[in-house]
Design a protein around this motif. Structure first.
Motif, mmCIF file in Angstrom:
data_model
loop_
_atom_site.group_PDB
_atom_site.id
_atom_site.type_symbol
_atom_site.label_atom_id
_atom_site.label_comp_id
_atom_site.label_asym_id
_atom_site.label_seq_id
_atom_site.Cartn_x
_atom_site.Cartn_y
_atom_site.Cartn_z
ATOM 1 N N PHE A 87 -12.699 10.179 -9.635
ATOM 2 C CA PHE A 87 -13.576 9.226 -8.942
ATOM 3 C C PHE A 87 -12.719 8.281 -8.109
ATOM 4 O O PHE A 87 -11.752 7.705 -8.614
ATOM 5 C CB PHE A 87 -14.398 8.422 -9.944
ATOM 6 C CG PHE A 87 -15.307 7.401 -9.322
ATOM 7 C CD1 PHE A 87 -16.308 7.786 -8.445
ATOM 8 C CD2 PHE A 87 -15.173 6.059 -9.618
ATOM 9 C CE1 PHE A 87 -17.155 6.850 -7.869
ATOM 10 C CE2 PHE A 87 -16.008 5.111 -9.044
ATOM 11 C CZ PHE A 87 -17.013 5.507 -8.164
ATOM 12 N N PHE A 88 -13.063 8.154 -6.825
ATOM 13 C CA PHE A 88 -12.318 7.284 -5.918
ATOM 14 C C PHE A 88 -13.255 6.254 -5.320
ATOM 15 O O PHE A 88 -14.340 6.597 -4.830
ATOM 16 C CB PHE A 88 -11.680 8.101 -4.790
ATOM 17 C CG PHE A 88 -10.712 9.144 -5.269
ATOM 18 C CD1 PHE A 88 -9.372 8.834 -5.458
ATOM 19 C CD2 PHE A 88 -11.144 10.430 -5.558
ATOM 20 C CE1 PHE A 88 -8.481 9.788 -5.908
ATOM 21 C CE2 PHE A 88 -10.259 11.395 -6.011
ATOM 22 C CZ PHE A 88 -8.921 11.073 -6.192
ATOM 23 N N GLU A 89 -12.829 5.003 -5.365
ATOM 24 C CA GLU A 89 -13.639 3.960 -4.757
ATOM 25 C C GLU A 89 -13.517 4.020 -3.236
ATOM 26 O O GLU A 89 -12.575 4.583 -2.673
ATOM 27 C CB GLU A 89 -13.228 2.586 -5.284
ATOM 28 C CG GLU A 89 -13.588 2.391 -6.752
ATOM 29 C CD GLU A 89 -13.541 0.934 -7.179
ATOM 30 O OE1 GLU A 89 -13.052 0.082 -6.401
ATOM 31 O OE2 GLU A 89 -14.010 0.628 -8.297
ATOM 32 N N SER A 90 -14.483 3.420 -2.567
ATOM 33 C CA SER A 90 -14.546 3.414 -1.115
ATOM 34 C C SER A 90 -13.388 2.622 -0.510
ATOM 35 O O SER A 90 -12.938 1.624 -1.076
ATOM 36 C CB SER A 90 -15.876 2.799 -0.675
ATOM 37 O OG SER A 90 -15.885 2.533 0.705
ATOM 38 N N ARG A 91 -12.925 3.070 0.650
ATOM 39 C CA ARG A 91 -11.907 2.331 1.401
ATOM 40 C C ARG A 91 -12.515 1.145 2.140
ATOM 41 O O ARG A 91 -11.788 0.305 2.671
ATOM 42 C CB ARG A 91 -11.238 3.262 2.419
ATOM 43 C CG ARG A 91 -10.361 4.321 1.804
ATOM 44 C CD ARG A 91 -9.903 5.344 2.837
ATOM 45 N NE ARG A 91 -9.003 6.334 2.250
ATOM 46 C CZ ARG A 91 -8.667 7.479 2.816
ATOM 47 N NH1 ARG A 91 -9.174 7.798 4.003
ATOM 48 N NH2 ARG A 91 -7.841 8.305 2.210
ATOM 49 N N SER A 92 -13.820 1.084 2.173
ATOM 50 C CA SER A 92 -14.498 0.023 2.916
ATOM 51 C C SER A 92 -14.928 -1.106 1.983
ATOM 52 O O SER A 92 -14.185 -2.060 1.751
ATOM 53 C CB SER A 92 -15.697 0.615 3.664
ATOM 54 O OG SER A 92 -16.350 -0.371 4.415
#
Length: 435
Positions: A87-92
């Motif tokens: 799971f990767f969080e958003s870059r924004s």
């Protein structure tokens, strides 16, 4: 496709507790909501919920793939079955952005392939390194990659258990989604999009249906329902009967590329089409006669579905590099396997000792699943062009909640072939902007 009042599916079709790997501890078992930032890099937290007594989730932080965002890895544990996820969080704006679920197809293909060579935050460089992917789909969304069903990638089962149908797999995916959104409240109520490619055309409609069916039970427990907003299917297997007939158009007419077959081969295909359609419809669709269906499939594939020697079946405009069974015609897949089998990487991910060796495709599972077919028909208005940075990217059309889109120059693995255009497609979709 599934037509729900709260779901607007997208077809994005290219044109063209046992812990290994150095993680030695488990945090206290809990059913209370968590702040993801409180999770450890060195130990899994275990999440449970009384509404789903057979399921739990192990999750930890991981410095894997994208140093610009916070990443997590873990397992969905269903008694003796264990599904691995990233799971990767958003870059924004991770606290505000939507959540995307991604699965590769196969059936039996690991979603690590999608992560490391298609749409993930990083791309594999070689067997020992990755690099930043500027077109990762976590550009404006938080995203999961899940190795499913059991037996795919790092997912495994104890005591010989297995999953052999999409219906079985759907129950586990729906439970995981419910547990995650209930525990990590900053995502509760966020728009949730389920995406995948290839056999995802079979997976995703059933996964979406299981989540919507489960929502009524969650409400009974006083749990907010999952806000499933859309389904995105890339080059999906949706109507096997119709798709086999299209092989003639793809290989023998300039429907997408100049013809790749000889005239004699095309004549033979044209003659085989009526018999193929009749036998498959009768044995696989009107009723499911396993023996007759397998015989029909063997005949149709041998007459229609083969790929001319040396060509890449995922992109007929290219030569196959390596062999299909070894590299899937993309040698970089061998680097992915070597990279994920590196002890340091497995320690970073926190993978269990099983499986001893990661593999990108489980062909035995593929064989089990291919006997369970799913089909669908869709009617849409005329096609029109859609653009990226002023250039035509492909064709699109919509009817009610359904949108169909093509991307010029892409093969089967659209984000790998046309990363900029595929990211633009996804960003516009989740922002509910027109193509």
């Amino acid at each position: 496709m599934l037509l729900y009042s709260k779901v607007r599916p997208l077809f994005a079709i290219a044109a063209m507790a046992r812990v290994g790997g150095g993680v030695q501890n488990l945090q206290a078992l809990t059913s209370t909501p968590h702040d993801l930032k409180l999770l450890s890099n060195d130990a899994f937290a275990v999440l449970i919920h009384p509404a789903l007594p057979r399921h739990s989730v192990r999750i930890k932080k991981s410095d894997f793939c994208d140093s610009t965002v916070t990443a997590y890895t873990g397992y969905i544990d269903i008694e003796a079955r264990h599904l691995f996820f990233y799971f990767f969080e958003s870059r924004s704006e991770p606290d505000e952005d939507d959540v995307i679920f991604w699965t590769n197809g196969g059936p039996g293909g690991s979603s690590s392939s999608g992560l490391l060579m298609e749409l993930g935050p990083c791309n594999i460089v070689n067997s020992s390194s990755t690099e930043h992917n500027p077109y990762g789909w976590n550009d404006k969304a938080n995203i999961f990659f899940i190795d499913q069903p059991i037996g795919v990638g790092f997912s495994y089962a104890d005591y010989g258990e297995m999953v052999s149908t999409t219906e079985e797999a759907a129950v586990d995916i729906a439970a995981f989604v419910a547990i995650f959104f209930e525990h990590f409240r900053k995502f509760t109520g966020k728009s949730f999009h389920m995406a995948g490619e290839s056999f995802g055309g079979r997976y995703l409609p059933l996964f979406a249906a299981a989540i919507l069916d489960q929502n009524s039970r969650l409400i009974e427990y006083g749990i907010p329902p999952v806000n499933l907003t859309s389904v995105m299917i890339g080059n999906g297997l949706t109507n096997y009967l119709g798709m086999l007939q299209s092989y003639y158009d793809m290989k023998c007419t300039p429907a997408s590329l100049p013809p790749v077959e000889s005239i004699s081969a095309c004549v033979r295909m044209k003659q085989a089409l009526p018999r193929c359609y009749k036998t498959m419809k009768e044995a696989c669709f009107d009723v499911l006669d396993s023996i007759g269906c397998e015989a029909s499939l063997a005949f149709c594939e041998s007459e229609l579905g083969y790929v001319p020697a040396g060509l890449n079946p995922y992109d007929l405009s290219k030569k196959c590099e390596g062999t299909l069974m070894d590299t899937l015609c993309y040698p970089i897949t061998r680097d992915i396997v070597a990279y994920l089998n590196t002890p340091d990487i497995r320690a970073l991910l926190g993978t269990d000792p099983t499986p001893e060796n990661y593999s990108s495709v489980n062909f035995e599972l593929n064989g089990r699943f291919m006997s369970h077919l799913d089909h669908i028909g869709v009617r849409c208005p005329p096609l029109r062009e859609w653009n990226v940075d002023g250039a035509v990217a492909g064709l699109t059309r919509s009817a009610g909640p359904l949108t169909f889109a093509t991307i010029y120059g892409a093969g089967h693995m659209v984000p790998h072939d046309m990363p900029k255009e595929s990211l633009e497609l996804v960003n516009r979709w989740i922002a509910q902007e027109p193509l």
